[in-house]
Design a protein around this motif. Structure first.
Motif, PDB file in Angstrom:
ATOM      1  N   MET A 259       0.838  -1.203   0.000  1.00 32.38           N
ATOM      2  CA  MET A 259       0.000   0.000   0.000  1.00 32.38           C
ATOM      3  C   MET A 259       0.870   1.249   0.000  1.00 32.38           C
ATOM      4  SD  MET A 259      -3.107  -1.030   2.600  1.00 32.38           S
ATOM      5  CE  MET A 259      -3.867   0.607   2.514  1.00 32.38           C
ATOM      6  N   ASP A 260       1.939   1.243   0.771  1.00 35.25           N
ATOM      7  CA  ASP A 260       2.869   2.382   0.801  1.00 35.25           C
ATOM      8  C   ASP A 260       3.565   2.546  -0.554  1.00 35.25           C
ATOM      9  OD1 ASP A 260       2.240   2.940   3.429  1.00 35.25           O
ATOM     10  OD2 ASP A 260       3.985   1.913   4.269  1.00 35.25           O
ATOM     11  N   ARG A 261       3.971   1.429  -1.146  1.00 31.31           N
ATOM     12  CA  ARG A 261       4.656   1.499  -2.445  1.00 31.31           C
ATOM     13  C   ARG A 261       3.722   2.023  -3.522  1.00 31.31           C
ATOM     14  NH1 ARG A 261       6.274  -1.643  -6.965  1.00 31.31           N
ATOM     15  NH2 ARG A 261       4.788  -3.318  -6.493  1.00 31.31           N
ATOM     16  N   PHE A 262       2.481   1.554  -3.517  1.00 30.94           N
ATOM     17  CA  PHE A 262       1.514   2.028  -4.508  1.00 30.94           C
ATOM     18  C   PHE A 262       1.193   3.504  -4.300  1.00 30.94           C
ATOM     19  CE2 PHE A 262      -0.424  -2.474  -5.064  1.00 30.94           C
ATOM     20  CZ  PHE A 262       0.663  -2.841  -5.846  1.00 30.94           C
ATOM     21  N   THR A 263       1.153   3.943  -3.054  1.00 26.71           N
ATOM     22  CA  THR A 263       0.911   5.356  -2.772  1.00 26.71           C
ATOM     23  C   THR A 263       2.014   6.211  -3.381  1.00 26.71           C
ATOM     24  OG1 THR A 263      -0.276   4.844  -0.717  1.00 26.71           O
ATOM     25  CG2 THR A 263       0.622   7.073  -0.939  1.00 26.71           C
ATOM     26  N   PHE A 264       3.250   5.743  -3.255  1.00 37.94           N
ATOM     27  CA  PHE A 264       4.387   6.450  -3.853  1.00 37.94           C
ATOM     28  C   PHE A 264       4.283   6.449  -5.380  1.00 37.94           C
ATOM     29  CE2 PHE A 264       8.573   5.916  -5.890  1.00 37.94           C
ATOM     30  CZ  PHE A 264       9.098   7.182  -5.654  1.00 37.94           C
ATOM     31  N   LEU A 265       3.947   5.294  -5.953  1.00 37.25           N
ATOM     32  CA  LEU A 265       3.839   5.202  -7.410  1.00 37.25           C
ATOM     33  C   LEU A 265       2.717   6.090  -7.935  1.00 37.25           C
ATOM     34  CD1 LEU A 265       4.362   1.360  -8.032  1.00 37.25           C
ATOM     35  CD2 LEU A 265       5.998   3.223  -8.425  1.00 37.25           C
ATOM     36  N   ARG A 266       1.606   6.141  -7.211  1.00 33.48           N
ATOM     37  CA  ARG A 266       0.492   6.998  -7.615  1.00 33.48           C
ATOM     38  C   ARG A 266       0.917   8.464  -7.607  1.00 33.48           C
ATOM     39  NH1 ARG A 266      -5.282   6.277  -7.194  1.00 33.48           N
ATOM     40  NH2 ARG A 266      -6.355   8.294  -7.305  1.00 33.48           N
ATOM     41  N   LYS A 267       1.603   8.865  -6.547  1.00 33.51           N
ATOM     42  CA  LYS A 267       2.086  10.246  -6.440  1.00 33.51           C
ATOM     43  C   LYS A 267       3.044  10.570  -7.582  1.00 33.51           C
ATOM     44  CE  LYS A 267       4.581  13.383  -3.353  1.00 33.51           C
ATOM     45  NZ  LYS A 267       5.327  13.514  -2.068  1.00 33.51           N
ATOM     46  N   THR A 268       3.937   9.640  -7.872  1.00 35.96           N
ATOM     47  CA  THR A 268       4.892   9.816  -8.970  1.00 35.96           C
ATOM     48  C   THR A 268       4.177   9.970 -10.300  1.00 35.96           C
ATOM     49  OG1 THR A 268       6.555   8.502  -7.786  1.00 35.96           O
ATOM     50  CG2 THR A 268       6.835   8.742 -10.174  1.00 35.96           C
ATOM     51  N   PHE A 269       3.198   9.121 -10.534  1.00 42.85           N
ATOM     52  CA  PHE A 269       2.419   9.146 -11.769  1.00 42.85           C
ATOM     53  C   PHE A 269       1.735  10.498 -11.954  1.00 42.85           C
ATOM     54  CE2 PHE A 269      -1.626   8.368 -13.992  1.00 42.85           C
ATOM     55  CZ  PHE A 269      -1.179   7.738 -15.147  1.00 42.85           C
ATOM     56  N   LEU A 270       1.091  10.991 -10.908  1.00 41.14           N
ATOM     57  CA  LEU A 270       0.355  12.251 -11.005  1.00 41.14           C
ATOM     58  C   LEU A 270       1.293  13.438 -11.154  1.00 41.14           C
ATOM     59  CD1 LEU A 270      -2.464  11.607  -8.372  1.00 41.14           C
ATOM     60  CD2 LEU A 270      -2.555  11.365 -10.866  1.00 41.14           C
ATOM     61  N   GLU A 271       2.470  13.362 -10.542  1.00 38.99           N
ATOM     62  CA  GLU A 271       3.453  14.440 -10.700  1.00 38.99           C
ATOM     63  C   GLU A 271       3.897  14.572 -12.150  1.00 38.99           C
ATOM     64  OE1 GLU A 271       6.511  13.378  -7.959  1.00 38.99           O
ATOM     65  OE2 GLU A 271       5.546  14.368  -6.240  1.00 38.99           O
ATOM     66  N   GLU A 272       4.041  13.446 -12.828  1.00 38.67           N
ATOM     67  CA  GLU A 272       4.455  13.478 -14.230  1.00 38.67           C
ATOM     68  C   GLU A 272       3.367  14.053 -15.138  1.00 38.67           C
ATOM     69  OE1 GLU A 272       7.312  12.968 -15.455  1.00 38.67           O
ATOM     70  OE2 GLU A 272       8.388  11.993 -13.818  1.00 38.67           O
ATOM     71  N   LEU A 273       2.129  14.061 -14.652  1.00 40.04           N
ATOM     72  CA  LEU A 273       1.006  14.598 -15.435  1.00 40.04           C
ATOM     73  C   LEU A 273       0.657  16.032 -15.060  1.00 40.04           C
ATOM     74  CD1 LEU A 273      -1.351  11.479 -15.374  1.00 40.04           C
ATOM     75  CD2 LEU A 273      -0.095  12.352 -17.344  1.00 40.04           C
ATOM     76  N   GLU A 274       1.446  16.627 -14.210  1.00 41.82           N
ATOM     77  CA  GLU A 274       1.132  17.958 -13.684  1.00 41.82           C
ATOM     78  C   GLU A 274       0.970  18.989 -14.795  1.00 41.82           C
ATOM     79  OE1 GLU A 274       0.209  20.727 -10.759  1.00 41.82           O
ATOM     80  OE2 GLU A 274       0.443  18.536 -10.603  1.00 41.82           O
TER      81      GLU A 274
END
Length: 379
Positions: A259-274
């Motif tokens: 869950m922690d790893r996916f939270t990080f990946l989700r944040k990373t994904f959304l940052e790239e779409l900023e």
């Protein structure tokens, strides 16, 4: 191909696969046979039942093994309807349930039941106040999914359960998308029945679990059924159940880490779409490994095909819904109109998802959102 469709199905865990082969070749007896070979198979089966009762923190004699989530949904609902707490023919569900639930509801309507289909709010959740209003004196059953399979929203099951119990209404919850991705023990203890599917957490396809609270005096859906105490017909798939149980133990042991790893990946994904956030919509969800979104003006199926062409496997919604012309049920349930609803697509993470792959997929989607030739495509 980089796989981003774990919400549809997961690869079989290697250790679970090895266990399946060993069980199928060495412990092949029918679990209901009275000889020693059958007894060994039955011992394994009952140990798996005990293990799932521990994972869910429920009573062992309420655990039944099935062929998957769809069968668990059907038989769980039928079990509750066979033992209502009061008289009535009214059922409550949501507009965004999995197809296996909605098909059961349509079947029940032909049998004289009245079904109320609740919309979702803009956050993708059933409104508790609205739910309370639709409960009636003749309401006998509610079926509300725990996790939405398209945007990952968690429903307020504990609050809904409290209202159901106050009015002697039985509650079923489809937990196919939530088991192994978020803690569900409290939900399992609050509901009267729930459903799980093995291939959603790295178990084999064709395996599942239905839990029905032992206090429910259910009757077999098919008369004369003897397997699983009359819950379902057919020889029990002991090798598959063993493999599913091992996969369940493994995902439970690493649940919070993932869950922690996916939270990080989700944040990373959304940052790239900023940079293209004005051209996209990302829907909120409590499961960090699932992202439901739209690129404005672009049909989701086209996005999926472009991603596939570039080596990324994503989806346009639940696998049981793919290929149909109508828009996402979740989009319709939250009030997104048909043209915009068809823009929806889903990305989901799993064990093999890396930060590098997430960033590259996000960059591809950003490029698709910025190309004029794409954004002007007719729907």
């Amino acid at each position: 191909m980089k796989y981003f469709d774990y919400a549809a199905s997961c690869p079989l865990d290697t250790e679970a696969a090895e266990l399946y082969v060993k069980a199928a070749t060495d412990y092949y007896g029918n679990s209901q046979s009275l000889h020693d070979v059958g007894h060994v198979a039955n011992t394994f089966l009952e140990n798996c039942r005990k293990e799932f009762s521990k994972l869910l923190n429920v009573e062992t004699n309420g655990i039944f093994f099935t062929s998957g989530g769809s069968e668990s949904n059907l038989l769980g609902i039928r079990a509750l309807l066979s033992a209502p707490l009061k008289k009535g023919k009214h059922i409550v569900t949501s507009m965004a349930e999995h197809a296996s639930i909605l098909h059961v509801m349509k079947m029940l309507e032909t049998e004289g039941y009245e079904v109320t289909y609740l919309p979702l709010n803009t956050q993708g959740q059933v409104e508790v106040a609205v739910f309370k209003q639709v409960l009636r004196d003749d309401t006998i059953l509610v079926s509300i999914q725990h996790a939405n399979p398209e945007i990952g929203t968690l429903q307020p099951i504990l609050e809904l359960a409290a209202l159901c119990h106050q009015q002697q209404v039985l509650l079923h919850s489809d937990c196919v998308q939530s088991f192994g991705k978020t803690p569900i023990q409290e939900v399992a203890q609050a509901v009267d029945a729930l459903s799980i599917s093995g291939h959603k957490f790295y178990g084999p396809k064709g395996t599942g679990v239905a839990y029905v609270n032992p206090r429910v005096a259910w009757k077999p859906f098919l008369e004369g059924t003897t397997h699983e105490k009359g819950f379902r017909p057919g020889t029990v798939n002991v090798p598959g159940i063993l493999a599913m149980t091992l996969a369940a133990q493994k995902v439970a042991s690493s649940l919070y880490e993932e869950m922690d790893r996916f939270t990080f990946l989700r944040k990373t994904f959304l940052e790239e779409l900023e940079e293209v956030k004005a051209q996209i919509t990302v829907y909120p969800g409590q499961l960090p490994g699932m992202i439901g979104m739209r690129i404005h003006g672009v049909e989701g199926q086209w996005v999926m095909l472009e991603c596939n062409r570039h080596g990324y496997a994503i989806s346009t919604g639940t696998a049981c819904h793919t290929g149909m012309l109508e828009p996402s049920k979740t989009m319709t349930a939250i009030g997104v109109k048909e043209k915009s609803a068809k823009e929806f697509f889903r990305i989901s993470f799993g064990k093999q998802t890396t930060e590098k792959d997430v960033r590259e997929l996000a960059l591809l989607l950003a490029k698709l959102a910025q190309q004029e030739v794409v954004t002007e495509l007719p729907l």
